[in-house]
Scaffold this motif. Structure first.
Motif, PDB file in Angstrom:
ATOM      1  N   ARG A 185     -10.330   6.791   3.053  1.00 49.02           N
ATOM      2  CA  ARG A 185     -10.659   5.644   3.896  1.00 49.02           C
ATOM      3  C   ARG A 185      -9.417   4.827   4.197  1.00 49.02           C
ATOM      4  O   ARG A 185      -9.256   3.713   3.687  1.00 49.02           O
ATOM      5  CB  ARG A 185     -11.691   4.756   3.210  1.00 49.02           C
ATOM      6  CG  ARG A 185     -13.070   5.286   3.358  1.00 49.02           C
ATOM      7  CD  ARG A 185     -14.046   4.157   3.251  1.00 49.02           C
ATOM      8  NE  ARG A 185     -15.383   4.664   3.445  1.00 49.02           N
ATOM      9  CZ  ARG A 185     -16.466   3.910   3.397  1.00 49.02           C
ATOM     10  NH1 ARG A 185     -16.350   2.629   3.133  1.00 49.02           N
ATOM     11  NH2 ARG A 185     -17.644   4.429   3.587  1.00 49.02           N
ATOM     12  N   PRO A 186      -8.505   5.339   5.011  1.00 51.77           N
ATOM     13  CA  PRO A 186      -7.314   4.544   5.312  1.00 51.77           C
ATOM     14  C   PRO A 186      -7.721   3.271   6.023  1.00 51.77           C
ATOM     15  O   PRO A 186      -8.687   3.259   6.782  1.00 51.77           O
ATOM     16  CB  PRO A 186      -6.497   5.458   6.230  1.00 51.77           C
ATOM     17  CG  PRO A 186      -7.484   6.404   6.803  1.00 51.77           C
ATOM     18  CD  PRO A 186      -8.552   6.594   5.766  1.00 51.77           C
ATOM     19  N   GLY A 187      -6.986   2.224   5.748  1.00 55.53           N
ATOM     20  CA  GLY A 187      -7.285   0.949   6.383  1.00 55.53           C
ATOM     21  C   GLY A 187      -8.119   0.040   5.512  1.00 55.53           C
ATOM     22  O   GLY A 187      -8.169  -1.166   5.729  1.00 55.53           O
ATOM     23  N   LEU A 188      -8.778   0.632   4.498  1.00 56.33           N
ATOM     24  CA  LEU A 188      -9.552  -0.192   3.572  1.00 56.33           C
ATOM     25  C   LEU A 188      -8.575  -0.948   2.658  1.00 56.33           C
ATOM     26  O   LEU A 188      -7.592  -0.367   2.197  1.00 56.33           O
ATOM     27  CB  LEU A 188     -10.456   0.715   2.733  1.00 56.33           C
ATOM     28  CG  LEU A 188     -11.550   0.039   1.909  1.00 56.33           C
ATOM     29  CD1 LEU A 188     -12.552  -0.638   2.827  1.00 56.33           C
ATOM     30  CD2 LEU A 188     -12.280   1.056   1.043  1.00 56.33           C
TER      31      LEU A 188
ATOM     32  N   THR B 264      -9.611  -2.467   8.658  1.00 58.54           N
ATOM     33  CA  THR B 264      -9.242  -2.655  10.056  1.00 58.54           C
ATOM     34  C   THR B 264     -10.004  -1.644  10.909  1.00 58.54           C
ATOM     35  O   THR B 264     -10.289  -0.550  10.452  1.00 58.54           O
ATOM     36  CB  THR B 264      -7.730  -2.389  10.243  1.00 58.54           C
ATOM     37  OG1 THR B 264      -7.381  -1.213   9.518  1.00 58.54           O
ATOM     38  CG2 THR B 264      -6.898  -3.539   9.768  1.00 58.54           C
ATOM     39  N   PRO B 265     -10.331  -2.000  12.155  1.00 58.48           N
ATOM     40  CA  PRO B 265     -10.877  -0.980  13.050  1.00 58.48           C
ATOM     41  C   PRO B 265      -9.754  -0.040  13.461  1.00 58.48           C
ATOM     42  O   PRO B 265      -8.585  -0.369  13.299  1.00 58.48           O
ATOM     43  CB  PRO B 265     -11.385  -1.778  14.246  1.00 58.48           C
ATOM     44  CG  PRO B 265     -10.917  -3.162  14.077  1.00 58.48           C
ATOM     45  CD  PRO B 265     -10.205  -3.308  12.794  1.00 58.48           C
ATOM     46  N   TYR B 266     -10.105   1.117  14.007  1.00 57.20           N
ATOM     47  CA  TYR B 266      -9.068   2.040  14.458  1.00 57.20           C
ATOM     48  C   TYR B 266      -8.500   1.559  15.781  1.00 57.20           C
ATOM     49  O   TYR B 266      -9.234   1.149  16.663  1.00 57.20           O
ATOM     50  CB  TYR B 266      -9.642   3.453  14.597  1.00 57.20           C
ATOM     51  CG  TYR B 266      -8.598   4.443  15.018  1.00 57.20           C
ATOM     52  CD1 TYR B 266      -7.727   4.982  14.084  1.00 57.20           C
ATOM     53  CD2 TYR B 266      -8.450   4.795  16.353  1.00 57.20           C
ATOM     54  CE1 TYR B 266      -6.737   5.874  14.468  1.00 57.20           C
ATOM     55  CE2 TYR B 266      -7.465   5.683  16.740  1.00 57.20           C
ATOM     56  CZ  TYR B 266      -6.613   6.210  15.797  1.00 57.20           C
ATOM     57  OH  TYR B 266      -5.625   7.075  16.179  1.00 57.20           O
TER      58      TYR B 266
ATOM     59  N   GLY C 116       0.829  -1.199   0.000  1.00 57.06           N
ATOM     60  CA  GLY C 116       0.000   0.000   0.000  1.00 57.06           C
ATOM     61  C   GLY C 116       0.863   1.247   0.000  1.00 57.06           C
ATOM     62  O   GLY C 116       2.023   1.210   0.423  1.00 57.06           O
ATOM     63  N   ALA C 117       0.282   2.350  -0.478  1.00 57.97           N
ATOM     64  CA  ALA C 117       1.008   3.616  -0.498  1.00 57.97           C
ATOM     65  C   ALA C 117       1.214   4.111   0.929  1.00 57.97           C
ATOM     66  O   ALA C 117       0.661   3.534   1.869  1.00 57.97           O
ATOM     67  CB  ALA C 117       0.212   4.631  -1.304  1.00 57.97           C
ATOM     68  N   THR C 118       1.973   5.179   1.115  1.00 52.63           N
ATOM     69  CA  THR C 118       2.112   5.735   2.475  1.00 52.63           C
ATOM     70  C   THR C 118       0.750   6.224   2.933  1.00 52.63           C
ATOM     71  O   THR C 118      -0.058   6.691   2.138  1.00 52.63           O
ATOM     72  CB  THR C 118       3.045   6.976   2.525  1.00 52.63           C
ATOM     73  OG1 THR C 118       3.161   7.496   1.233  1.00 52.63           O
ATOM     74  CG2 THR C 118       4.368   6.651   3.116  1.00 52.63           C
ATOM     75  N   LEU C 119       0.506   6.111   4.215  1.00 55.97           N
ATOM     76  CA  LEU C 119      -0.745   6.533   4.848  1.00 55.97           C
ATOM     77  C   LEU C 119      -1.960   5.739   4.373  1.00 55.97           C
ATOM     78  O   LEU C 119      -3.085   6.206   4.461  1.00 55.97           O
ATOM     79  CB  LEU C 119      -1.003   8.029   4.615  1.00 55.97           C
ATOM     80  CG  LEU C 119       0.017   8.970   5.239  1.00 55.97           C
ATOM     81  CD1 LEU C 119      -0.396  10.414   4.997  1.00 55.97           C
ATOM     82  CD2 LEU C 119       0.158   8.721   6.724  1.00 55.97           C
ATOM     83  N   SER C 120      -1.736   4.547   3.873  1.00 57.51           N
ATOM     84  CA  SER C 120      -2.880   3.757   3.419  1.00 57.51           C
ATOM     85  C   SER C 120      -3.380   2.825   4.523  1.00 57.51           C
ATOM     86  O   SER C 120      -4.457   2.262   4.410  1.00 57.51           O
ATOM     87  CB  SER C 120      -2.505   2.946   2.182  1.00 57.51           C
ATOM     88  OG  SER C 120      -1.453   2.067   2.490  1.00 57.51           O
ATOM     89  N   GLY C 121      -2.593   2.664   5.591  1.00 54.29           N
ATOM     90  CA  GLY C 121      -3.068   1.852   6.710  1.00 54.29           C
ATOM     91  C   GLY C 121      -2.328   0.542   6.918  1.00 54.29           C
ATOM     92  O   GLY C 121      -2.816  -0.328   7.639  1.00 54.29           O
ATOM     93  N   LYS C 122      -1.153   0.417   6.318  1.00 54.98           N
ATOM     94  CA  LYS C 122      -0.388  -0.827   6.482  1.00 54.98           C
ATOM     95  C   LYS C 122       0.059  -1.019   7.925  1.00 54.98           C
ATOM     96  O   LYS C 122      -0.073  -2.100   8.480  1.00 54.98           O
ATOM     97  CB  LYS C 122       0.873  -0.817   5.599  1.00 54.98           C
ATOM     98  CG  LYS C 122       0.628  -0.608   4.148  1.00 54.98           C
ATOM     99  CD  LYS C 122       1.917  -0.631   3.383  1.00 54.98           C
ATOM    100  CE  LYS C 122       2.870   0.482   3.717  1.00 54.98           C
ATOM    101  NZ  LYS C 122       2.422   1.822   3.373  1.00 54.98           N
ATOM    102  N   SER C 123       0.590   0.057   8.509  1.00 55.04           N
ATOM    103  CA  SER C 123       1.117  -0.094   9.870  1.00 55.04           C
ATOM    104  C   SER C 123      -0.011  -0.358  10.860  1.00 55.04           C
ATOM    105  O   SER C 123       0.176  -1.051  11.852  1.00 55.04           O
ATOM    106  CB  SER C 123       1.893   1.150  10.277  1.00 55.04           C
ATOM    107  OG  SER C 123       2.960   1.345   9.382  1.00 55.04           O
ATOM    108  N   MET C 124      -1.189   0.178  10.556  1.00 59.99           N
ATOM    109  CA  MET C 124      -2.350  -0.082  11.402  1.00 59.99           C
ATOM    110  C   MET C 124      -2.681  -1.584  11.377  1.00 59.99           C
ATOM    111  O   MET C 124      -2.974  -2.189  12.414  1.00 59.99           O
ATOM    112  CB  MET C 124      -3.539   0.721  10.885  1.00 59.99           C
ATOM    113  CG  MET C 124      -4.812   0.546  11.652  1.00 59.99           C
ATOM    114  SD  MET C 124      -4.786   1.279  13.267  1.00 59.99           S
ATOM    115  CE  MET C 124      -5.094   2.979  12.871  1.00 59.99           C
ATOM    116  N   TYR C 125      -2.633  -2.153  10.192  1.00 62.07           N
ATOM    117  CA  TYR C 125      -2.895  -3.584  10.026  1.00 62.07           C
ATOM    118  C   TYR C 125      -1.893  -4.382  10.864  1.00 62.07           C
ATOM    119  O   TYR C 125      -2.272  -5.289  11.608  1.00 62.07           O
ATOM    120  CB  TYR C 125      -2.780  -3.914   8.536  1.00 62.07           C
ATOM    121  CG  TYR C 125      -3.006  -5.353   8.168  1.00 62.07           C
ATOM    122  CD1 TYR C 125      -4.294  -5.830   7.936  1.00 62.07           C
ATOM    123  CD2 TYR C 125      -1.948  -6.236   8.018  1.00 62.07           C
ATOM    124  CE1 TYR C 125      -4.506  -7.156   7.586  1.00 62.07           C
ATOM    125  CE2 TYR C 125      -2.149  -7.560   7.659  1.00 62.07           C
ATOM    126  CZ  TYR C 125      -3.430  -8.009   7.448  1.00 62.07           C
ATOM    127  OH  TYR C 125      -3.645  -9.316   7.093  1.00 62.07           O
TER     128      TYR C 125
END
Ligand SMILES: Nc1ncnc2c1ncn2[C@@H]1O[C@H](COP(=O)(O)OP(=O)(O)O)[C@@H](O)[C@H]1O
Ligand SMILES: [Mg+2]
Length: 458
Positions: free
Chosen positions: A389-392, A407-409, A187-196
């Protein structure tokens, strides 16, 4: 005048009710569904079931016996027969319904009408799954569950399983390391990879497993989890030292498995083992999950010498990916792109990372790297993820299918707190001791006397 008062008396409450409903629908779609959407959709479904099925072409001609029976009893018109419907089971996010297909129908017929059914019954989406031959499950989802993700309360993972995100059909997406040992998240930066990854770390923190991190962005993402990590490398030099240790650990585990296999004759078959899970519990080494955040940073090279080191690390990761599963060593890699530009062997490494999750990407090429070998529609779906929609993400399934997940926040502070609370779960792995990260000192409650005043002298 009386007209005006009547209008005010009736119109006022009606407007307030309408406004309240619209507000609830926007802010608390779950509550709105339970209070308003569910009864309305159920009524629509019950009243229009036959005619909707007929309009969607999902009916079959009645049997001759039925025609005779209808004619004999009612003398009415003989209608085509829709699939037999089971009871309607309401859920917090939608409702479920089983259909028994009529002879000559297949699940794909119902799936092809999903869009029409959703409009007819006023729900957000309709999903069709096959339960057994001849029976399909119709899952109606009342509202967009991915807008504000809340995991179902029932979603608790077993050993090495983490319910990490929600699918758009409101079922949990479970990352199961025993089934899919290695994963790649792009995923691009700020797309939610680290959240995952944060969810995975927090989910695994409470389980009996060693967590190892490689985060070459100076540890900004993984260092807060230090209390629960068995090892952490925050630059390529440290990673180059850590990987051979993991390889050695893997080889030792293979030796252990081999030693078990050369067992005395007469041992029952089920005790002969080819991976750590077949070993008796007291001998079984603890599983290891290796997280790599921003894999491109790990493989960044400036000089010829660094290039050699990089190629060596790629080879080591390939070995871990090829042989790690049986030794209970699992990889979870994330990055922005994962193509040949990462160096010799990178595409081979990618082929070993079978669990694929693709967040928002900047170009189709990156989506193809993640999902190209799964399905072309999955690539198109990943390219359509909006930035707001980051995390999608689009996740590949083991079955060869794919689904949209989010992912949930989870705040970094909460995930770090989980790691701190489960610090006593860090397993004893002597080989990784030298790489154990220094645990940051707990912030002092009263910060008043932390800085000693020093007299200013000339
Ligand atoms: N599922 C989510 N719901 C809400 N916000 C999210 C979600 N996933 C990520 N974010 C937010 O998006 C931003 C980028 O997420 P991050 O995981 O750091 O992306 P990446 O690692 O791909 O650069 C963060 O501010 C994070 O809080
Ligand atoms: Mg990140």
């Amino acid at each position: 005048m009386t007209d005006l008062t009547t209008l005010l008396e009736v119109g006022g409450p009606v407007a307030a009710l309408g406004g309240g409903a619209a507000y609830t629908r926007a802010k608390h779609p779950g509550a709105y569904w339970s209070a308003v959407g569910l009864p309305m959709s159920t009524a629509r479904l019950l009243s229009s079931y036959g005619s909707v099925m007929e309009a969607c072409g999902l009916t079959v001609a009645p049997s001759r016996l039925r025609v005779l029976a209808v004619k004999a009893t009612t003398r009415g018109e003989v209608r085509p027969v829709p699939p037999r419907r089971g009871v309607i089971r309401p859920t917090t996010t939608g409702l479920r319904l089983r259909l028994r297909l009529a002879p000559g129908q297949e699940p794909a017929d119902v799936a092809a009408s999903a869009e029409r059914l959703r409009h007819a019954w006023g729900v957000h989406a309709v999903y069709v799954t096959t339960v057994k031959p001849g029976v399909v499950d119709l899952r109606l989802v009342g509202y967009d569950v991915l807008r504000k993700v809340r995991m179902p309360r029932k979603a608790v993972g077993g050993s090495l399983q983490v319910p990490v995100a929600l699918r758009e059909d409101a079922t949990p997406f479970v990352r199961d390391y025993r089934v899919v040992p290695h994963g790649l998240t792009l995923g691009a930066t700020l797309s939610g990879k680290s959240m995952y990854q944060r969810h995975l770390v927090a989910g695994l923190a409470r389980q009996s497993v060693a967590l190892v991190g490689i985060d070459c962005k100076r540890g900004v993402e993984l260092a807060p989890f230090a209390p629960r990590l068995s090892a952490l490398a925050t630059d390529p030099e440290q990673a180059a030292e850590l990987l051979p240790v993991l390889i050695k650990e893997m080889e030792d585990r293979y030796d252990l498995i081999k030693a078990r296999q050369r067992i005395a004759p007469g041992t029952p078959d089920e005790e002969i083992t080819s991976d750590i899970w077949g070993l008796p519990e007291q001998e079984r080494p603890v599983p290891v999950v290796l997280f790599v955040d921003e894999v491109a940073e790990l493989f960044l090279v400036a000089t010829k010498k660094e290039e050699e080191r990089r190629d060596e690390m790629v080879t080591q990761l390939i070995r871990l990916a090829q042989l790690g599963r049986a030794a209970g060593i699992y990889l979870e890699v994330c990055g922005q792109r994962f193509g040949a530009e990462l160096g010799k062997g990178a595409t081979m490494l990618r082929a070993q990372l079978t669990g694929r999750v693709c967040h928002r990407v900047n170009d189709e090429g990156s989506a193809k790297m993640a999902l190209g070998d799964i399905a072309p529609e999955a690539v198109a779906a990943a390219c359509a993820i909006p930035a707001e929609r980051p995390g999608l993400a689009v996740a590949g399934d083991t079955s060869g299918g794919w689904s949209r997940i989010r992912t949930p926040y989870l705040s970094l502070a909460d995930a770090a707190e989980t790691c701190r609370a489960s610090a006593d779960m860090v397993p004893d792995l002597p080989a990784l001791k030298p790489f154990r990260p220094a645990v940051p000192v707990q912030p002092v409650e009263s910060s008043a006397s932390v800085v000693q005043p020093r007299p200013v002298t000339g």
